[in-house]
Design a protein around this motif. Structure first.
Motif, short mmCIF file in Angstrom:
data_model
loop_
_atom_site.label_atom_id
_atom_site.label_comp_id
_atom_site.label_asym_id
_atom_site.label_seq_id
_atom_site.Cartn_x
_atom_site.Cartn_y
_atom_site.Cartn_z
N VAL A 11 0.85 -1.28 -0.31
CA VAL A 11 0.27 -0.05 -0.12
C VAL A 11 1.30 1.41 -0.29
CG1 VAL A 11 -1.51 1.29 1.74
CG2 VAL A 11 -1.86 -1.01 0.88
N GLU A 12 0.35 1.94 -1.24
CA GLU A 12 1.54 3.59 -1.01
C GLU A 12 0.24 4.42 -1.59
OE1 GLU A 12 5.10 5.46 -3.68
OE2 GLU A 12 4.52 2.99 -3.43
N ASP A 13 0.27 5.47 -0.45
CA ASP A 13 -0.56 6.53 -0.71
C ASP A 13 -2.16 6.42 -0.99
OD1 ASP A 13 1.37 8.47 -0.65
OD2 ASP A 13 2.53 7.95 -2.43
N GLY A 14 -2.87 5.19 0.09
CA GLY A 14 -3.73 5.15 -0.64
C GLY A 14 -3.84 3.87 -1.78
N VAL A 15 -3.16 3.78 -2.01
CA VAL A 15 -3.26 2.69 -3.28
C VAL A 15 -2.75 1.12 -2.62
CG1 VAL A 15 -3.19 2.41 -5.78
CG2 VAL A 15 -2.96 4.56 -5.49
N GLY A 16 -3.89 0.21 -2.85
CA GLY A 16 -2.80 -1.32 -3.35
C GLY A 16 -2.49 -1.68 -3.78
N LEU A 17 -2.01 -2.46 -4.20
CA LEU A 17 -1.47 -2.81 -5.29
C LEU A 17 -0.82 -4.51 -5.15
CD1 LEU A 17 -0.40 -2.98 -8.48
CD2 LEU A 17 2.22 -2.84 -7.53
#
Length: 263
Positions: A11-17
């Motif tokens: 998760v980075e800056d509110g985005v889950g990859l």
């Protein structure tokens, strides 16, 4: 938040990859990865630090479906109770993807087949690389096209006739044709950065409102227009009570861009 063992998650800056990570075999699913995917998407219902999700595959392919040796082979030896347990579990993955409040984007390269095509279909948006090929190939292994909700979702996305062709023949749908048919939202090269950019844009938006939009898109499949209009009236009134709605007004009045916080 679970820490999956059978795929990658960050998760980075509110985005889950989420990255399916068996590139040597085009990222097939196993009994274990199915279950972990279901659990991850189910956990997102209560996850406040994730506002959008991108699903991708490692090594230039998205997902080749159920692993022939680890799923298909064992299924041929099971009795009905075990078979039904498996098919219900795969359907629970789709339910979890549709129930989670976050917009889900699939970034699709290369092979996107079988259950992989269903994961893409269950996503809210689908970005394709030029070499992407989606195939609902269940018929090619002697199974019906009605798998994991395909006969409900695919006709609504691309139309009954086109869906029937894909489900009866199992043929691959290329990027350009898929874009023309409405299966893919956009073709991009490279595709993952484009999907991540849109996810970041959505994550910076009003999370509560996005969740309400997704909920209404899902719930209104089975209602008439009058009922849908009433459902949307109630949903929008709820959104009008949020701080994000007030922030947007104040920003507009001050001639600046709003900063949403999801509350």
């Amino acid at each position: 938040m679970i820490q999956p063992k059978h795929f990658l998650w960050r998760v980075e800056d509110g985005v889950g990859l989420l990255t399916l990570n068996r590139p040597e075999r085009k990222n097939p699913l196993t009994f274990e990865s199915y279950a972990e995917l279901r659990e991850l998407f189910s956990s997102l219902e209560k996850e406040k630090d994730v506002s959008a999700v991108v699903v991708s595959g490692a090594g230039g392919n998205f997902c080749s479906g159920g692993d022939v040796h680890e799923i298909i082979g064992p299924l041929t030896k099971m009795q009905m109770p075990q078979l039904l347990e498996f098919t219900r579990m795969t359907g629970e993955l789709v339910k979890a993807m549709r129930r989670c409040p976050q917009p889900v984007l699939s970034a699709i390269e290369g092979v996107c087949a079988g259950a992989g095509a269903l994961i893409a279909l269950a996503s809210d948006l689908r970005y394709a690389a030029p070499n992407a090929k989606a195939a609902f190939l269940f018929v090619r292994v002697g199974l019906a096209g009605c798998d994991m909700g395909a006969c409900t979702m695919l006709p609504r996305l691309i139309g009954q006739g086109r869906a029937s062709e894909l489900l009866y023949t199992g043929r691959a749908l290329g990027a350009e044709e898929g874009l023309a048919w409405g299966f893919f939202n956009r073709i991009a090269e490279p595709v993952l950065p484009a999907a991540m950019a849109l996810a970041a844009e959505l994550a910076a938006g009003p999370a509560f409102a996005h969740a309400m939009t997704k909920k209404m898109l899902h719930q209104e499949w089975n209602v008439g227009l009058d009922e849908a209009i009433e459902m949307e009236a109630q949903a929008q009134a709820i959104c009008m009570q949020t701080n994000d709605f007030r922030r947007a007004y104040e920003a507009f009045a001050a001639k600046r861009k709003p900063e949403f916080k999801g509350d």
